[in-house]
Design an enzyme around this catalytic site. Structure first.
Site, PDB file in Angstrom:
ATOM      1  N   ALA A 189     -14.343  -5.050  -5.961  1.00 58.82           N
ATOM      2  CA  ALA A 189     -14.106  -3.957  -6.917  1.00 58.82           C
ATOM      3  C   ALA A 189     -13.923  -2.649  -6.157  1.00 58.82           C
ATOM      4  O   ALA A 189     -14.489  -1.620  -6.510  1.00 58.82           O
ATOM      5  CB  ALA A 189     -15.255  -3.855  -7.907  1.00 58.82           C
ATOM      6  N   ILE A 192      -8.365  -1.005  -4.180  1.00 58.69           N
ATOM      7  CA  ILE A 192      -7.205  -1.886  -4.373  1.00 58.69           C
ATOM      8  C   ILE A 192      -7.478  -2.905  -5.480  1.00 58.69           C
ATOM      9  O   ILE A 192      -6.630  -3.143  -6.347  1.00 58.69           O
ATOM     10  CB  ILE A 192      -6.830  -2.557  -3.034  1.00 58.69           C
ATOM     11  CG1 ILE A 192      -6.346  -1.480  -2.049  1.00 58.69           C
ATOM     12  CG2 ILE A 192      -5.767  -3.629  -3.226  1.00 58.69           C
ATOM     13  CD1 ILE A 192      -6.060  -1.983  -0.642  1.00 58.69           C
ATOM     14  N   ALA A 276      -9.271  -8.951  -2.492  1.00 57.56           N
ATOM     15  CA  ALA A 276      -9.091  -7.512  -2.174  1.00 57.56           C
ATOM     16  C   ALA A 276     -10.406  -6.988  -1.618  1.00 57.56           C
ATOM     17  O   ALA A 276     -11.055  -6.129  -2.210  1.00 57.56           O
ATOM     18  CB  ALA A 276      -8.668  -6.753  -3.432  1.00 57.56           C
ATOM     19  N   VAL A 277     -10.819  -7.553  -0.478  1.00 56.51           N
ATOM     20  CA  VAL A 277     -12.133  -7.211   0.086  1.00 56.51           C
ATOM     21  C   VAL A 277     -12.020  -6.253   1.268  1.00 56.51           C
ATOM     22  O   VAL A 277     -12.922  -6.168   2.090  1.00 56.51           O
ATOM     23  CB  VAL A 277     -12.904  -8.483   0.508  1.00 56.51           C
ATOM     24  CG1 VAL A 277     -13.227  -9.342  -0.710  1.00 56.51           C
ATOM     25  CG2 VAL A 277     -12.119  -9.299   1.532  1.00 56.51           C
ATOM     26  N   GLY A 278     -10.924  -5.556   1.343  1.00 55.69           N
ATOM     27  CA  GLY A 278     -10.783  -4.546   2.395  1.00 55.69           C
ATOM     28  C   GLY A 278      -9.698  -4.919   3.387  1.00 55.69           C
ATOM     29  O   GLY A 278      -9.040  -5.958   3.277  1.00 55.69           O
ATOM     30  N   ALA A 327      -3.215   6.712   3.508  1.00 57.41           N
ATOM     31  CA  ALA A 327      -1.909   7.121   4.030  1.00 57.41           C
ATOM     32  C   ALA A 327      -1.917   8.585   4.475  1.00 57.41           C
ATOM     33  O   ALA A 327      -1.411   8.924   5.551  1.00 57.41           O
ATOM     34  CB  ALA A 327      -0.844   6.892   2.961  1.00 57.41           C
ATOM     35  N   HIS A 451      -3.475  28.373 -19.335  1.00 63.92           N
ATOM     36  CA  HIS A 451      -3.989  27.705 -20.533  1.00 63.92           C
ATOM     37  C   HIS A 451      -2.833  27.280 -21.423  1.00 63.92           C
ATOM     38  O   HIS A 451      -1.901  28.054 -21.598  1.00 63.92           O
ATOM     39  CB  HIS A 451      -4.897  28.659 -21.313  1.00 63.92           C
ATOM     40  CG  HIS A 451      -5.364  28.084 -22.606  1.00 63.92           C
ATOM     41  ND1 HIS A 451      -6.391  27.161 -22.652  1.00 63.92           N
ATOM     42  CD2 HIS A 451      -4.929  28.256 -23.878  1.00 63.92           C
ATOM     43  CE1 HIS A 451      -6.578  26.802 -23.926  1.00 63.92           C
ATOM     44  NE2 HIS A 451      -5.699  27.451 -24.692  1.00 63.92           N
TER      45      HIS A 451
HETATM   46  P1  FAD Z   1       0.669   0.744   8.142  1.00 63.15           P
HETATM   47  O1  FAD Z   1       1.150   1.344   6.882  1.00 63.15           O
HETATM   48  O2  FAD Z   1      -0.016  -0.575   8.073  1.00 63.15           O
HETATM   49  O3  FAD Z   1       1.923   0.676   9.121  1.00 63.15           O
HETATM   50  C1  FAD Z   1       1.864   0.124  10.383  1.00 63.15           C
HETATM   51  C2  FAD Z   1       3.257  -0.330  10.754  1.00 63.15           C
HETATM   52  O4  FAD Z   1       3.262  -0.678  12.121  1.00 63.15           O
HETATM   53  C3  FAD Z   1       3.714  -1.572  10.001  1.00 63.15           C
HETATM   54  O5  FAD Z   1       5.026  -1.403   9.562  1.00 63.15           O
HETATM   55  C4  FAD Z   1       3.625  -2.671  11.041  1.00 63.15           C
HETATM   56  O6  FAD Z   1       4.577  -3.716  10.830  1.00 63.15           O
HETATM   57  C5  FAD Z   1       3.966  -1.891  12.298  1.00 63.15           C
HETATM   58  N1  FAD Z   1       3.475  -2.489  13.541  1.00 63.15           N
HETATM   59  C6  FAD Z   1       2.215  -2.906  13.842  1.00 63.15           C
HETATM   60  N2  FAD Z   1       2.145  -3.355  15.105  1.00 63.15           N
HETATM   61  C7  FAD Z   1       3.394  -3.220  15.621  1.00 63.15           C
HETATM   62  C8  FAD Z   1       3.959  -3.503  16.890  1.00 63.15           C
HETATM   63  N3  FAD Z   1       3.208  -3.986  17.883  1.00 63.15           N
HETATM   64  N4  FAD Z   1       5.261  -3.262  17.068  1.00 63.15           N
HETATM   65  C9  FAD Z   1       6.034  -2.750  16.069  1.00 63.15           C
HETATM   66  N5  FAD Z   1       5.543  -2.452  14.860  1.00 63.15           N
HETATM   67  C10 FAD Z   1       4.233  -2.673  14.637  1.00 63.15           C
HETATM   68  N6  FAD Z   1      -3.420   4.710   0.677  1.00 63.15           N
HETATM   69  C11 FAD Z   1      -3.352   5.894   0.058  1.00 63.15           C
HETATM   70  O7  FAD Z   1      -3.559   6.925   0.709  1.00 63.15           O
HETATM   71  N7  FAD Z   1      -3.033   5.991  -1.266  1.00 63.15           N
HETATM   72  C12 FAD Z   1      -2.811   4.896  -2.030  1.00 63.15           C
HETATM   73  O8  FAD Z   1      -2.530   5.014  -3.226  1.00 63.15           O
HETATM   74  C13 FAD Z   1      -2.892   3.628  -1.412  1.00 63.15           C
HETATM   75  N8  FAD Z   1      -2.642   2.504  -2.122  1.00 63.15           N
HETATM   76  C14 FAD Z   1      -2.666   1.303  -1.492  1.00 63.15           C
HETATM   77  C15 FAD Z   1      -2.414   0.167  -2.252  1.00 63.15           C
HETATM   78  C16 FAD Z   1      -2.419  -1.078  -1.666  1.00 63.15           C
HETATM   79  C17 FAD Z   1      -2.126  -2.299  -2.490  1.00 63.15           C
HETATM   80  C18 FAD Z   1      -2.666  -1.177  -0.257  1.00 63.15           C
HETATM   81  C19 FAD Z   1      -2.648  -2.510   0.425  1.00 63.15           C
HETATM   82  C20 FAD Z   1      -2.923  -0.052   0.505  1.00 63.15           C
HETATM   83  C21 FAD Z   1      -2.944   1.200  -0.116  1.00 63.15           C
HETATM   84  N9  FAD Z   1      -3.221   2.370   0.606  1.00 63.15           N
HETATM   85  C22 FAD Z   1      -3.187   3.568  -0.023  1.00 63.15           C
HETATM   86  C23 FAD Z   1      -3.556   2.346   2.046  1.00 63.15           C
HETATM   87  C24 FAD Z   1      -2.335   2.721   2.865  1.00 63.15           C
HETATM   88  O9  FAD Z   1      -1.293   1.821   2.588  1.00 63.15           O
HETATM   89  C25 FAD Z   1      -2.680   2.714   4.332  1.00 63.15           C
HETATM   90  O10 FAD Z   1      -3.780   3.560   4.584  1.00 63.15           O
HETATM   91  C26 FAD Z   1      -1.502   3.198   5.179  1.00 63.15           C
HETATM   92  O11 FAD Z   1      -0.365   2.377   4.984  1.00 63.15           O
HETATM   93  C27 FAD Z   1      -1.865   3.209   6.672  1.00 63.15           C
HETATM   94  O12 FAD Z   1      -0.796   3.704   7.396  1.00 63.15           O
HETATM   95  P2  FAD Z   1      -0.511   3.289   8.913  1.00 63.15           P
HETATM   96  O13 FAD Z   1       0.758   3.937   9.270  1.00 63.15           O
HETATM   97  O14 FAD Z   1      -1.726   3.557   9.714  1.00 63.15           O
HETATM   98  O15 FAD Z   1      -0.360   1.701   8.892  1.00 63.15           O
HETATM   99  P1  AMP Z   2     -12.554  -1.878  -0.264  1.00 62.99           P
HETATM  100  O1  AMP Z   2     -13.156  -1.971   1.113  1.00 62.99           O
HETATM  101  O2  AMP Z   2     -12.661  -0.534  -0.917  1.00 62.99           O
HETATM  102  O3  AMP Z   2     -11.155  -2.424  -0.332  1.00 62.99           O
HETATM  103  O4  AMP Z   2     -13.439  -2.844  -1.166  1.00 62.99           O
HETATM  104  C1  AMP Z   2     -13.637  -4.214  -0.907  1.00 62.99           C
HETATM  105  C2  AMP Z   2     -14.817  -4.703  -1.742  1.00 62.99           C
HETATM  106  O5  AMP Z   2     -14.923  -6.135  -1.659  1.00 62.99           O
HETATM  107  C3  AMP Z   2     -16.161  -4.145  -1.263  1.00 62.99           C
HETATM  108  O6  AMP Z   2     -16.770  -3.457  -2.329  1.00 62.99           O
HETATM  109  C4  AMP Z   2     -16.952  -5.394  -0.868  1.00 62.99           C
HETATM  110  O7  AMP Z   2     -18.320  -5.282  -1.204  1.00 62.99           O
HETATM  111  C5  AMP Z   2     -16.300  -6.507  -1.687  1.00 62.99           C
HETATM  112  N1  AMP Z   2     -16.499  -7.855  -1.120  1.00 62.99           N
HETATM  113  C6  AMP Z   2     -16.415  -8.229   0.175  1.00 62.99           C
HETATM  114  N2  AMP Z   2     -16.671  -9.578   0.334  1.00 62.99           N
HETATM  115  C7  AMP Z   2     -16.928 -10.070  -0.913  1.00 62.99           C
HETATM  116  C8  AMP Z   2     -17.268 -11.376  -1.454  1.00 62.99           C
HETATM  117  N3  AMP Z   2     -17.399 -12.458  -0.679  1.00 62.99           N
HETATM  118  N4  AMP Z   2     -17.457 -11.494  -2.787  1.00 62.99           N
HETATM  119  C9  AMP Z   2     -17.324 -10.412  -3.599  1.00 62.99           C
HETATM  120  N5  AMP Z   2     -17.029  -9.171  -3.155  1.00 62.99           N
HETATM  121  C10 AMP Z   2     -16.819  -8.970  -1.842  1.00 62.99           C
END
Ligand code: FAD
Ligand code: AMP
Length: 475
Positions: A189, A192, A276-278, A327, A451
């Protein structure tokens, strides 16, 4: 001789591509290497955020929310609709179009800033050399004065619920369902899990969220978390706390999930299960031996407060280093590093990184929670303003939630602002700016807010911290 650049960025997500653009703006020669491939094999810049995270999730949240409001809210406005139905294929098509426009936009931005895009794999070699392997499989060596690692993160897989598409999927899989599963299970929970659970709940799924921790949204201010939990429950999200998943197996076209809570062992049958555990840092095949770049015990690239690794001229930013996996955090780190490299000033204020959860109502905060302030021992005051008392929120039929300001008792410094309610993710920007400028709650109180706007809630919450709110009973 190796092709050489001032700066090579490995990773073109929201941390890497802004670093490359800023390096280009700083008149440095720069290449950005990215290996992200779509399901059809095509390359796309933008990383997780644009391709499988922030942007596609927000596209589906918007569509599903519109559907929900059309069915549940329009009648209150006196708008009669009938025959409303969902076309998930069209929703997915719209989402794909938004993603494509965004990722292609990066190529245009690169062109404008003079960044060389290189699509393929990058591997750091000792001495700031980089092995680049393109689509054809051929590897060539590049060299740079400075290298920025921005390799991002990937979803954590649970041993007890290993991915098995299409039944047991990660967040990317959950953004790609072609219809709403009748019964959807979500493990975790967190941000994501809640966003994805909300999308499919609004589109008709029965959603059960299993969360191992006993406390809901432990990272958030607990007054906020309690208010959000109440709304999620009303929406039919079945969130079970203290429920640790111990196993999941695909049986026919369903998934049998087992979990344990204080009362013992339980099972739950769902049609699709989202894990969706991180997320964990991704550094596979990124570092050759002898680069001098080190990882910590959790796999993050070790960096100092300005994102320097231990290796001379090698930096790391975004999800692959410590700090919140967001991001905008990665973007600011990328920009800071590109400015530092160019000899300019650069800084990230880690105390004012906002967090937003795009559920309905939205949840957003910046700074410390009340629990954190209490634990710090600093005397504080709080002011809360309910959206029920906001004319604009009532006119929008979105009068749920509240804004809360926490300020220091001694010098009135704003320590945290927490909002659950309409457009909380937009409203928080004012609080971030205020905290960036070390504002006091009085500064917010004396700032004129138009307002009727939702932003008046932040104004009134600041006034309430001194028991001077006009439009609500001071709480
Ligand atoms: P990434 O976005 O993971 O990008 C890394 C890039 O590097 C990738 O394209 C990968 O292919 C490339 N790469 C890796 N290793 C290599 C290599 N050796 N050579 C070439 N390319 C490589 N964050 C928010 O702030 N707001 C949101 O609303 C939000 N919503 C999210 C929803 C979902 C479902 C998910 C999964 C994530 C969400 N996030 C959100 C988190 C956010 O997506 C990440 O924090 C962000 O993308 C991290 O950016 P980054 O550039 O560090 O890594
Ligand atoms: P986040 O790190 O914000 O994406 O949240 C991931 C959530 O998944 C955390 O609140 C964890 O406590 C939860 N979580 C991790 N492992 C498990 C598991 N085995 N069963 C249920 N929840 C879990």
């Amino acid at each position: 001789m190796a092709e050489s650049f001032d700066v090579i960025v490995i990773g073109g997500g929201p941390a890497g591509y802004p670093a490359a653009i800023r390096a280009g703006q700083n008149k440095l020669s720069v290449a950005c290497i990215d290996e992200w491939r779509n399901r059809d094999g095509s390359y796309a810049f933008g990383g997780t955020c644009l391709n499988a995270g922030c942007i596609p999730s927000k596209a589906l949240l918007e569509s599903s929310e519109l559907y929900h409001r059309t069915r549940e809210e329009f009648a209150v406005h006196g708008i009669k609709v009938s025959g409303v139905s969902v076309d998930v294929a069209q929703m997915q098509k719209r989402k794909a179009g938004i993603v494509k426009t965004s990722t292609q936009g990066i190529l245009a931005l690169f062109k404008g800033a003079g960044v060389t895009p290189l699509q393929g794999h990058g591997k750091l070699l000792p001495g700031r050399r980089v092995a680049f392997t393109g689509a054809d499989g051929a590897t060539r060596e590049l060299s740079a004065k400075q290298v920025i690692l921005a390799s991002g993160s990937v979803p954590v897989e649970l041993k007890s619920a290993a991915f098995q598409a299409p039944h047991i999927v990660d967040s990317q899989g959950a953004l790609e369902f072609d219809s709403a599963p009748k019964r959807l299970g979500v493990i975790g929970a967190g941000v994501i899990g809640l966003e994805l659970g909300s999308v499919w709940r609004r589109l008709g799924s029965e959603v059960t969220v299993l969360e191992a921790l006993p406390e809901f949204l432990g990272i958030a201010d607990q007054q906020l978390a309690k208010e959000a939990a109440r709304h999620f429950k009303k929406q039919g999200l079945d969130i079970r706390l203290g429920a640790k998943v111990t196993g999941a197996k695909v049986v026919g076209d369903a998934v049998e999930v087992s979990y344990e809570d204080a009362k013992g062992s339980h099972s739950l049958t769902v049609d699709r299960l989202v894990v969706a555990v991180g997320r964990r840092p991704f550094t596979r095949d990124l570092l050759a031996n002898g680069t001098g770049v080190e990882l910590d015990e959790r796999g993050f690239i070790k960096v100092d407060h300005q994102c320097r690794t231990g290796a001379e001229g090698v930096w790391a930013v975004g999800d692959c280093v410590r700090g919140p996996m967001l991001a905008h955090k990665g973007k600011e780190e990328g920009v800071m590093v590109a400015d530092l490299i160019a000899g300019r000033y650069g800084e990230v204020n880690y105390k004012t990184i906002p967090s937003v959860i795009y559920t309905a109502p939205e949840i957003a905060w910046v700074g410390e929670t009340e629990e954190q302030v209490k634990a710090s021992g600093r005397a504080y005051k709080t002011g809360v303003f309910p959206f029920l008392a906001s004319g604009r929120a009532r006119a929008m039929e979105q009068a749920q939630g509240f804004a809360k300001v926490i300020a220091a008792q001694d010098d009135d410094e704003i320590l945290g602002v927490h909002i659950v309610g309409p457009m909380a993710g937009e409203l928080i920007a004012e609080a971030v700016l205020a905290m960036e400028y070390s504002a006091s709650s009085e500064d917010l109180q004396r700032t004129i807010h138009a307002h009727p706007t939702l932003s008046e809630a932040v104004h009134e919450a600041a006034l309430a911290a001194d028991k001077r709110a006009i439009d609500s009973l001071n709480r």
